[in-house]
Scaffold this active site. Sequence first.
Site, mmCIF file in Angstrom:
data_model
loop_
_atom_site.group_PDB
_atom_site.id
_atom_site.type_symbol
_atom_site.label_atom_id
_atom_site.label_comp_id
_atom_site.label_asym_id
_atom_site.label_seq_id
_atom_site.Cartn_x
_atom_site.Cartn_y
_atom_site.Cartn_z
ATOM 1 N N SER A 151 15.026 4.737 -18.217
ATOM 2 C CA SER A 151 14.214 5.880 -18.679
ATOM 3 C C SER A 151 14.287 7.039 -17.681
ATOM 4 O O SER A 151 14.313 8.204 -18.075
ATOM 5 C CB SER A 151 12.755 5.471 -18.944
ATOM 6 O OG SER A 151 12.060 5.234 -17.745
ATOM 7 N N CYS A 166 7.070 10.945 -26.073
ATOM 8 C CA CYS A 166 6.267 12.033 -25.494
ATOM 9 C C CYS A 166 6.669 13.417 -26.005
ATOM 10 O O CYS A 166 6.138 14.428 -25.547
ATOM 11 C CB CYS A 166 6.367 12.002 -23.969
ATOM 12 S SG CYS A 166 6.006 10.392 -23.280
ATOM 13 N N LYS A 184 11.239 15.216 -7.915
ATOM 14 C CA LYS A 184 12.693 14.965 -7.949
ATOM 15 C C LYS A 184 13.371 15.860 -8.994
ATOM 16 O O LYS A 184 14.520 16.268 -8.836
ATOM 17 C CB LYS A 184 12.961 13.494 -8.286
ATOM 18 C CG LYS A 184 12.564 12.544 -7.169
ATOM 19 C CD LYS A 184 12.898 11.113 -7.522
ATOM 20 C CE LYS A 184 12.410 10.186 -6.411
ATOM 21 N NZ LYS A 184 12.903 8.825 -6.548
ATOM 22 N N THR A 206 1.705 3.791 -14.430
ATOM 23 C CA THR A 206 2.161 5.078 -14.971
ATOM 24 C C THR A 206 1.534 5.370 -16.345
ATOM 25 O O THR A 206 2.072 6.139 -17.130
ATOM 26 C CB THR A 206 3.708 5.173 -15.038
ATOM 27 O OG1 THR A 206 4.193 4.123 -15.892
ATOM 28 C CG2 THR A 206 4.340 5.037 -13.677
ATOM 29 N N ALA A 245 0.854 -1.204 0.000
ATOM 30 C CA ALA A 245 0.000 0.000 0.000
ATOM 31 C C ALA A 245 0.881 1.243 0.000
ATOM 32 O O ALA A 245 1.819 1.340 0.791
ATOM 33 C CB ALA A 245 -0.903 -0.017 1.225
ATOM 34 N N HIS A 267 7.403 17.503 -18.324
ATOM 35 C CA HIS A 267 6.756 16.272 -18.784
ATOM 36 C C HIS A 267 6.612 15.400 -17.532
ATOM 37 O O HIS A 267 7.570 15.224 -16.789
ATOM 38 C CB HIS A 267 7.621 15.565 -19.836
ATOM 39 C CG HIS A 267 7.185 14.151 -20.072
ATOM 40 N ND1 HIS A 267 5.913 13.851 -20.485
ATOM 41 C CD2 HIS A 267 7.827 12.963 -19.914
ATOM 42 C CE1 HIS A 267 5.801 12.536 -20.585
ATOM 43 N NE2 HIS A 267 6.940 11.976 -20.244
ATOM 44 N N ASN A 299 0.048 9.759 -16.886
ATOM 45 C CA ASN A 299 0.908 10.181 -17.996
ATOM 46 C C ASN A 299 0.124 10.094 -19.292
ATOM 47 O O ASN A 299 -0.328 9.027 -19.678
ATOM 48 C CB ASN A 299 2.148 9.268 -18.065
ATOM 49 C CG ASN A 299 3.156 9.760 -19.089
ATOM 50 O OD1 ASN A 299 2.965 10.808 -19.721
ATOM 51 N ND2 ASN A 299 4.242 9.026 -19.254
ATOM 52 N N SER A 329 11.208 9.709 -24.758
ATOM 53 C CA SER A 329 12.231 8.657 -24.738
ATOM 54 C C SER A 329 12.835 8.448 -26.114
ATOM 55 O O SER A 329 12.252 8.789 -27.127
ATOM 56 C CB SER A 329 11.610 7.353 -24.247
ATOM 57 O OG SER A 329 11.222 7.484 -22.909
ATOM 58 N N GLU A 348 2.442 9.413 -30.287
ATOM 59 C CA GLU A 348 3.196 8.171 -30.436
ATOM 60 C C GLU A 348 2.232 6.991 -30.444
ATOM 61 O O GLU A 348 2.646 5.843 -30.336
ATOM 62 C CB GLU A 348 4.228 8.019 -29.325
ATOM 63 C CG GLU A 348 3.669 8.043 -27.919
ATOM 64 C CD GLU A 348 4.668 7.572 -26.881
ATOM 65 O OE1 GLU A 348 5.093 6.406 -26.956
ATOM 66 O OE2 GLU A 348 5.030 8.382 -26.009
HETATM 67 N N1 ACO Z 1 4.943 3.302 0.129
HETATM 68 C C1 ACO Z 1 5.587 4.408 -0.319
HETATM 69 N N2 ACO Z 1 6.515 4.368 -1.304
HETATM 70 C C2 ACO Z 1 6.782 3.176 -1.869
HETATM 71 C C3 ACO Z 1 6.156 1.992 -1.446
HETATM 72 C C4 ACO Z 1 5.203 2.087 -0.400
HETATM 73 N N3 ACO Z 1 4.546 1.038 0.027
HETATM 74 N N4 ACO Z 1 6.637 0.979 -2.199
HETATM 75 C C5 ACO Z 1 7.543 1.496 -3.037
HETATM 76 N N5 ACO Z 1 7.634 2.819 -2.842
HETATM 77 C C6 ACO Z 1 8.449 3.792 -3.572
HETATM 78 C C7 ACO Z 1 9.831 3.302 -3.911
HETATM 79 O O1 ACO Z 1 10.717 3.494 -2.844
HETATM 80 C C8 ACO Z 1 10.162 4.170 -5.103
HETATM 81 O O2 ACO Z 1 10.544 5.435 -4.659
HETATM 82 P P1 ACO Z 1 11.848 6.140 -5.296
HETATM 83 O O3 ACO Z 1 11.539 6.363 -6.756
HETATM 84 O O4 ACO Z 1 11.980 7.388 -4.537
HETATM 85 O O5 ACO Z 1 12.953 5.169 -5.136
HETATM 86 C C9 ACO Z 1 8.809 4.338 -5.813
HETATM 87 O O6 ACO Z 1 7.826 3.971 -4.830
HETATM 88 C C10 ACO Z 1 8.629 3.426 -6.991
HETATM 89 O O7 ACO Z 1 8.970 2.126 -6.588
HETATM 90 P P2 ACO Z 1 9.985 1.262 -7.464
HETATM 91 O O8 ACO Z 1 10.181 -0.039 -6.801
HETATM 92 O O9 ACO Z 1 11.197 2.077 -7.823
HETATM 93 O O10 ACO Z 1 9.060 1.104 -8.739
HETATM 94 P P3 ACO Z 1 9.251 0.139 -9.939
HETATM 95 O O11 ACO Z 1 10.702 -0.030 -10.261
HETATM 96 O O12 ACO Z 1 8.437 -1.067 -9.705
HETATM 97 O O13 ACO Z 1 8.557 0.996 -11.121
HETATM 98 C C11 ACO Z 1 8.959 2.729 -12.744
HETATM 99 C C12 ACO Z 1 8.727 2.397 -11.267
HETATM 100 C C13 ACO Z 1 10.322 2.232 -13.166
HETATM 101 C C14 ACO Z 1 8.873 4.226 -12.934
HETATM 102 C C15 ACO Z 1 7.868 2.030 -13.601
HETATM 103 O O14 ACO Z 1 6.590 2.443 -13.185
HETATM 104 C C16 ACO Z 1 8.020 2.296 -15.080
HETATM 105 O O15 ACO Z 1 8.789 1.631 -15.758
HETATM 106 N N6 ACO Z 1 7.227 3.264 -15.660
HETATM 107 C C17 ACO Z 1 7.289 3.600 -17.064
HETATM 108 C C18 ACO Z 1 8.547 4.361 -17.435
HETATM 109 C C19 ACO Z 1 8.521 5.818 -17.037
HETATM 110 O O16 ACO Z 1 7.475 6.393 -16.723
HETATM 111 N N7 ACO Z 1 9.696 6.483 -17.108
HETATM 112 C C20 ACO Z 1 9.806 7.895 -16.840
HETATM 113 C C21 ACO Z 1 10.416 8.708 -17.966
HETATM 114 S S1 ACO Z 1 10.041 8.134 -19.586
HETATM 115 C C22 ACO Z 1 8.372 8.331 -19.901
HETATM 116 O O17 ACO Z 1 7.797 9.347 -19.740
HETATM 117 C C23 ACO Z 1 7.627 7.157 -20.375
#
Ligand code: ACO
Length: 456
Positions: free
Chosen positions: A212, A120, A260, A162, A35, A251, A329, A363, A86
């Site tokens: 990414s 994007c 961040k 996302t 959660a 974006h 997104n 990307s 896209e």
């Molecule tokens: N409570 C609060 N926070 C939590 C919890 C929880 N229970 N569980 C995890 N989190 C946090 C993590 O610590 C992490 O925080 P951080 O980013 O500060 O480290 C965050 O939630 C996400 O968790 P991750 O384990 O890092 O997530 P995951 O690797 O499973 O996936 C990702 C995230 C990579 C962004 C994925 O959703 C994805 O691939 N999305 C598509 C790509 C994307 O959007 N890229 C961005 C730029 S490119 C574009 O626009 C498409």
Amino acid sequence: MSARPSNVGIVAIEQIFPSQYVDQSELEAFDGVSAGKYTIGLGQSKMGFCSDREDINSLCLTVVSKLMQRNNISYKEIGRLEVGTETIIDKSKSVKTVLMQLFEESGNFDVEGVDTTNACYGGTSALFNAVSWVESSAWDGRYALVVCGDIAVYAKGNARPTGGAGAVAMLVGANAPLVIETSARATFMKHAYDFYKPNLSSEYPVVDGKLSVKCYLSALDNCYQLYCSKAEKHLNGNKINLEYFDAMIFHSPYCKLVQKSLARLMLNDFIRSPQDILAKYPGLQKFQGLDLENTYFDRDIEKEFMTCSKSAFEEKTLPSLLLAREVGNMYTPSLYGCLVSLLISKSAEQLAGKRIGLFSYGSGLASSMYSVKVAEDISERSSLRHIIANLAHISTQLKSRTCVSPSDFSSIMELREKNHHKAPYTPEGPIDTLFPGTWYLESIDELHRRVYKKAA
Ligand code: ACO
């Protein structure tokens, strides 16, 4: 034509999003993740999505017809129309040509422009092209229309929360209330396989999530540093930092990355001019001499700079995240959805004369940073009030959406997946739940020709 056009920019803007969403905390439970992962970790609240009744053409038909109607613009007044997307459903025929159906009755077929694609970023490229056309000797005095639209869907797994969907249309012309500044514009482009769509029979991208994020942050660093050094030349070498922007929008793949990113700009300011930042935050002394390349996933740096930039984030960026948080997104419209969110968060008086920094990322990778200056004199160029008034429905429309359970959402995704590119095909999704005036896909015949209708 006599005088060259000046103050070229956005004179009207329209935003659409799906009438249904899935709640991100319900999705956490359904996906069996801890959660808070999607809601706190990614910063997302709801995710808009489309049934098989909507595709990229219908989204763009809806946003264009709404923009034209709400602003009382005749289709004859458009001389250029370009779509950034896209979401590809045809390898040859552009979405722009589908939109020409809307122009038919007006008899205006003299409309330049086709589609622009790079993840994007396509919408930003289309917008730059539109501005260039208005500023060029080829300009015939009419408006340019820029449309950004996408259906952002991911395969089951960690990227799925996302997603999102929507479209934005922007009317571009001279003497605009939102002027696109041309004095400083920074671009960073590079070859990367962080997110791409090599499988043409699937809607889903291949995505290396971590890469990414790294590519996005690296593009942000490069664009910001270049923007600052270009803008400084116009200010006789006076230093530019985050203070130069009244608002900073990005974006927005998910809201946490945006927070961040704002912190990252403060880190860039610190690297460019440490003494200025240290005067306010002496605790950052220990980070002097950093190499940005080694900081993308450094928790200590991220945490410290997020703390120091918290109030700047709340002031300059948070108001722009309404649609990103509530819809997700949208890919190409994501940045422009942030602009819309910012515009509806303030009055014309509060926005007058302000400078908005914009960071666009796609990307692959293509990225730019540029700025929009809001007209000082809102009484002279009164359309800023119109722009805001014409977006007043957004907040109520967001609240009037239907919440769909994660299991129904998942079934709808499976239906889209199964029937992607099927022909002939008649969509199953309901029509009565669409917002009034929404264009929808009625049928696809055996030759893949799509027929659209407008909901009452
Ligand atoms: N409570 C609060 N926070 C939590 C919890 C929880 N229970 N569980 C995890 N989190 C946090 C993590 O610590 C992490 O925080 P951080 O980013 O500060 O480290 C965050 O939630 C996400 O968790 P991750 O384990 O890092 O997530 P995951 O690797 O499973 O996936 C990702 C995230 C990579 C962004 C994925 O959703 C994805 O691939 N999305 C598509 C790509 C994307 O959007 N890229 C961005 C730029 S490119 C574009 O626009 C498409």
